[in-house]
Scaffold this motif. Structure first.
Motif, PDB file in Angstrom:
ATOM      1  N   GLU A 110       0.838  -1.195   0.000  1.00 31.09           N
ATOM      2  CA  GLU A 110       0.000   0.000   0.000  1.00 31.09           C
ATOM      3  C   GLU A 110       0.880   1.255   0.000  1.00 31.09           C
ATOM      4  O   GLU A 110       0.631   2.204  -0.735  1.00 31.09           O
ATOM      5  N   GLU A 111       1.919   1.230   0.817  1.00 37.83           N
ATOM      6  CA  GLU A 111       2.829   2.379   0.838  1.00 37.83           C
ATOM      7  C   GLU A 111       3.472   2.585  -0.527  1.00 37.83           C
ATOM      8  O   GLU A 111       3.541   3.705  -1.035  1.00 37.83           O
ATOM      9  N   ALA A 133      -7.926   5.792  13.467  1.00 38.94           N
ATOM     10  CA  ALA A 133      -6.564   6.325  13.546  1.00 38.94           C
ATOM     11  C   ALA A 133      -5.860   5.771  12.324  1.00 38.94           C
ATOM     12  O   ALA A 133      -5.354   4.654  12.344  1.00 38.94           O
ATOM     13  N   ASP A 134      -5.876   6.518  11.265  1.00 39.13           N
ATOM     14  CA  ASP A 134      -5.425   5.983   9.988  1.00 39.13           C
ATOM     15  C   ASP A 134      -4.017   6.470   9.667  1.00 39.13           C
ATOM     16  O   ASP A 134      -3.779   7.664   9.508  1.00 39.13           O
ATOM     17  N   TRP A 135      -3.084   5.526   9.555  1.00 34.44           N
ATOM     18  CA  TRP A 135      -1.691   5.891   9.277  1.00 34.44           C
ATOM     19  C   TRP A 135      -1.542   6.622   7.956  1.00 34.44           C
ATOM     20  O   TRP A 135      -0.588   7.363   7.747  1.00 34.44           O
ATOM     21  N   ARG A 136      -2.502   6.410   7.052  1.00 35.28           N
ATOM     22  CA  ARG A 136      -2.364   7.018   5.731  1.00 35.28           C
ATOM     23  C   ARG A 136      -2.491   8.536   5.774  1.00 35.28           C
ATOM     24  O   ARG A 136      -1.961   9.228   4.907  1.00 35.28           O
ATOM     25  N   VAL A 137      -3.178   9.035   6.788  1.00 36.44           N
ATOM     26  CA  VAL A 137      -3.377  10.483   6.848  1.00 36.44           C
ATOM     27  C   VAL A 137      -2.042  11.207   7.004  1.00 36.44           C
ATOM     28  O   VAL A 137      -1.703  12.058   6.174  1.00 36.44           O
ATOM     29  N   PRO A 138      -1.250  10.895   8.018  1.00 40.07           N
ATOM     30  CA  PRO A 138       0.071  11.543   8.074  1.00 40.07           C
ATOM     31  C   PRO A 138       0.987  11.122   6.921  1.00 40.07           C
ATOM     32  O   PRO A 138       1.764  11.927   6.416  1.00 40.07           O
ATOM     33  N   PHE A 139       0.861   9.867   6.508  1.00 42.33           N
ATOM     34  CA  PHE A 139       1.734   9.385   5.433  1.00 42.33           C
ATOM     35  C   PHE A 139       1.531  10.193   4.145  1.00 42.33           C
ATOM     36  O   PHE A 139       2.495  10.630   3.512  1.00 42.33           O
ATOM     37  N   LEU A 140       0.288  10.397   3.789  1.00 42.34           N
ATOM     38  CA  LEU A 140      -0.002  11.129   2.557  1.00 42.34           C
ATOM     39  C   LEU A 140       0.389  12.595   2.689  1.00 42.34           C
ATOM     40  O   LEU A 140       0.895  13.206   1.751  1.00 42.34           O
ATOM     41  N   LEU A 143       3.933  12.767   1.997  1.00 42.18           N
ATOM     42  CA  LEU A 143       4.268  12.638   0.578  1.00 42.18           C
ATOM     43  C   LEU A 143       3.978  13.923  -0.192  1.00 42.18           C
ATOM     44  O   LEU A 143       4.431  14.094  -1.313  1.00 42.18           O
ATOM     45  N   GLY A 144       3.173  14.782   0.416  1.00 40.46           N
ATOM     46  CA  GLY A 144       2.794  15.996  -0.295  1.00 40.46           C
ATOM     47  C   GLY A 144       1.828  15.727  -1.420  1.00 40.46           C
ATOM     48  O   GLY A 144       1.709  16.496  -2.365  1.00 40.46           O
ATOM     49  N   LEU A 145       1.119  14.606  -1.314  1.00 37.42           N
ATOM     50  CA  LEU A 145       0.178  14.223  -2.369  1.00 37.42           C
ATOM     51  C   LEU A 145      -1.228  14.706  -1.999  1.00 37.42           C
ATOM     52  O   LEU A 145      -1.729  14.367  -0.930  1.00 37.42           O
ATOM     53  N   PRO A 146      -1.833  15.499  -2.861  1.00 31.66           N
ATOM     54  CA  PRO A 146      -3.218  15.913  -2.571  1.00 31.66           C
ATOM     55  C   PRO A 146      -4.086  14.692  -2.316  1.00 31.66           C
ATOM     56  O   PRO A 146      -3.947  13.680  -3.003  1.00 31.66           O
ATOM     57  N   GLU A 156      -6.442  15.129  13.587  1.00 30.45           N
ATOM     58  CA  GLU A 156      -5.860  16.368  13.072  1.00 30.45           C
ATOM     59  C   GLU A 156      -5.412  16.131  11.633  1.00 30.45           C
ATOM     60  O   GLU A 156      -4.779  15.125  11.338  1.00 30.45           O
ATOM     61  N   THR A 157      -5.734  17.023  10.743  1.00 32.73           N
ATOM     62  CA  THR A 157      -5.219  16.894   9.389  1.00 32.73           C
ATOM     63  C   THR A 157      -5.516  18.132   8.567  1.00 32.73           C
ATOM     64  O   THR A 157      -6.465  18.855   8.839  1.00 32.73           O
ATOM     65  N   ARG A 158      -4.677  18.342   7.568  1.00 30.80           N
ATOM     66  CA  ARG A 158      -4.938  19.445   6.656  1.00 30.80           C
ATOM     67  C   ARG A 158      -5.482  18.914   5.323  1.00 30.80           C
ATOM     68  O   ARG A 158      -5.621  19.667   4.368  1.00 30.80           O
ATOM     69  N   LEU A 159      -5.789  17.642   5.276  1.00 32.49           N
ATOM     70  CA  LEU A 159      -6.327  17.091   4.035  1.00 32.49           C
ATOM     71  C   LEU A 159      -7.823  17.378   3.928  1.00 32.49           C
ATOM     72  O   LEU A 159      -8.517  17.502   4.933  1.00 32.49           O
ATOM     73  N   SER A 160      -8.286  17.450   2.713  1.00 30.51           N
ATOM     74  CA  SER A 160      -9.722  17.627   2.511  1.00 30.51           C
ATOM     75  C   SER A 160     -10.460  16.390   2.986  1.00 30.51           C
ATOM     76  O   SER A 160      -9.919  15.290   3.018  1.00 30.51           O
ATOM     77  N   CYS A 161     -11.703  16.573   3.325  1.00 30.05           N
ATOM     78  CA  CYS A 161     -12.473  15.487   3.921  1.00 30.05           C
ATOM     79  C   CYS A 161     -13.926  15.616   3.487  1.00 30.05           C
ATOM     80  O   CYS A 161     -14.500  16.702   3.561  1.00 30.05           O
ATOM     81  N   VAL A 162     -14.485  14.524   3.012  1.00 29.94           N
ATOM     82  CA  VAL A 162     -15.889  14.525   2.607  1.00 29.94           C
ATOM     83  C   VAL A 162     -16.695  13.785   3.665  1.00 29.94           C
ATOM     84  O   VAL A 162     -16.592  12.565   3.802  1.00 29.94           O
TER      85      VAL A 162
END
Lengths: 350, 350
Positions: A110-111, A133-140, A143-146, A156-162
DNA sequence: ATGAAAGCGCTAACAG
DNA sequence: CTGTTAGCGCTTTCAT
């Protein structure tokens, strides 16, 4: 003979590559006359721009990604996925963006898949099956991937969320059953580390005031059947069961019927997700439609905005709707009126 | 700071780009020592090769494509698609190949999608929903894009083809019903321009010797219901109905039951595709499992071979299996013994 | 409004 | 076994 390149088109039209490029992108004004010549030449040569060359030069894949870590067997029986993908594709189709799908079996794979997406396969990803508690949130983020998260992420996150409100329909369902006299209402949840399973389970626990009749399944027919058996073997068996998806609900119904219980007269049953078959069962199954296609459209539109440089943001989608059908439409059996032990709410679900 | 490139890795490892490239591709022997240094450097820099650069230079996308022309609503209720995709991904996961999916709404968009695939988005495609006279077959051949057709294509082509015998299970089903005394057996087919619908319908017509009780549906629940209503209104109504998929079968069953018919005592019902819910219905639905995941694996393996330069070839997959369940397990009603009109086979189905 | 030219980051001859 | 050197086919400054 190999396929024509932009140089061939430029030569044929008597212009340079830059002009051809701009005629298509509109990134700078081109006179109508030369534009027409360019298009004519491209047409005559049947030129189609190379997407890899374009991706390399423009640093943009014109694709978005979805990576799924699932047992193929579960993917195959999932009613959400194809509908969601259909929605994604609907908003993708308008632009010329493709969807890159990768199904993996391990955390490592997956990584690597996300890294490959970040390394040019895709301009952004939508994240499904969100965990609490999803590891992908900090991981992504690293990566700087939108990315857009599908589900009501609470960290906590700065990613968009639906976000979707899974709690309201559960409350409504419980109210609906109470009106019919049910007092022992059980819930067969999905895995509680998923945000949506957890949200549904929490809403249930809050509504009924106890987690005594809560069971954790895994969305498969097998677990629906097993947990129904478990619940029906109780001394004070429930008179109604809310399942976290229709697959479990249908398997549970079939088990109950095989034990001689009538649905809904002896046992009320409700599902979640409104599988396309649910309205056609006997009895038709009460469920909650969650419009996965619409969420696919919204998530994709949001991701495309992120990719274009917008600031990430949360968007709420009001997409749940109760489908009250015969499987819950009978007065609770007389035994339901017995009193139940005083509710004790556990800390975790407050 | 932007992501590291192969040059950064080469510099850090004290070698050239070519060495780094070959250390990964294995296209030429690299000493274990330098290989180790290269990997260490790449690791330290967290280098991931750019897939667009790689695609451009190597003229290979490391992706295969699927383009689907479907109404999103139908995609969403399709049990075949997710299972098939799961199979595709299973064999893709081992190599580092991705799947590019594009759902389109028109013929024009479909052509553009295939052209984009040919122009570097994908190295080959698998073609689903094959029609008896499918324009995509010559079109793809013209594009020079490796492709494998899923279904028993009967026309001329040099493309690979993954065939399944849909006729045998239909014959077996008819035999199974005859043993129970059924003489008026109907078939609700899928759209007859699809090769698989047609193959099933043809096998049915050959087995029963008449197309009087053949109806053409569109795989949706709505059409299953409507055509069941049509058949049951006949003067000599059928005592058994074979549906071309489970969705139609379930909708048909529910209609029949709503009209007071018992399944299987008054009406035997069978589906096709073995939806994951079918074993859990009341009564459990007789169906034919077609192992879409396996076909996904086989088609993908075949496509990868084509992409690698193999000659296209046909492969037969023996993947159908009868699932005899309660919905067909009763003696035919007494009325079934009435004689039926002499069969007249029409030319089309010979 | 158009041309010229420098890359994007990798692969694959061609040398040695 | 490893280094050098052209490209792959576009996009995008920088000129004019």
């Amino acid at each position: 003979m190999s396929r024509p390149t932009i140089s061939d088109v430029a030569r044929a039209a008597g212009v340079t590559k830059a002009t051809v490029s701009h005629a298509y992108s509109g990134h700078r004004p081109i006179s109508a006359a030369t534009k027409a010549r360019v298009f004519a030449a491209a047409d005559a040569l049947r030129w189609v721009p190379s997407s890899s060359a374009r991706a390399l030069a423009a640093r943009r894949a014109n694709a978005i990604g979805v990576v799924l870590r699932r047992d193929p067997a579960i993917l195959a029986s999932d009613t959400f996925f194809p509908a969601f993908i259909a929605g994604v594709e609907q908003t993708l189709a308008e632009r010329e963006v493709a969807l890159v799908l990768q199904v993996v079996g391990s955390r490592g794979a997956e990584e690597r898949a996300y890294q490959a997406m970040a390394a040019g396969r895709a301009d952004g990803v939508v994240v499904l099956d969100l965990h609490r508690a999803d590891w992908r949130v900090p991981f992504l983020a690293g990566l700087g991937l939108p990315a857009v998260l599908l589900g009501a992420y609470e960290g906590e996150t700065r990613l968009s969320c639906v976000r979707t409100d899974d709690a309201a329909p559960v409350r409504d369902l419980v109210a609906h059953l109470r009106e019919r006299g049910h007092t022992r209402i059980a819930h067969v949840a999905g895995p509680l580390d998923y945000v949506h399973s957890y949200a549904r389970a929490r809403a249930y626990v809050r509504a009924v005031g106890s987690r005594a009749l809560l069971r954790e399944g895994d969305f498969t027919a097998g677990s629906g059947r097993a947990l129904t058996a478990d619940l029906l073997a109780l001394r004070d068996r429930p008179t109604a069961i809310l399942f976290a998806n229709d697959t479990m609900a249908i398997a549970g119904t079939s088990y109950a019927q095989s034990r001689g219980l009538r649905v809904p007269e002896d046992l009320a049953v409700a599902g979640f997700d409104d599988d396309h078959l649910s309205a056609h069962l006997s009895p038709p199954l009460t469920s909650v439609s969650t419009d996965p296609a619409r969420r696919g459209r919204v998530a994709t539109a949001r991701l495309l905005a992120d990719v274009a440089g917008d600031d990430p943001r949360d968007v709420a989608v009001d997409c749940t709707a109760l489908r009250l059908r015969a499987s819950t439409d009978a007065p609770a059996p007389a035994t339901a009126r017995r009193t139940t032990p005083a509710p004790e709410l556990e800390e975790e679900f407050r």
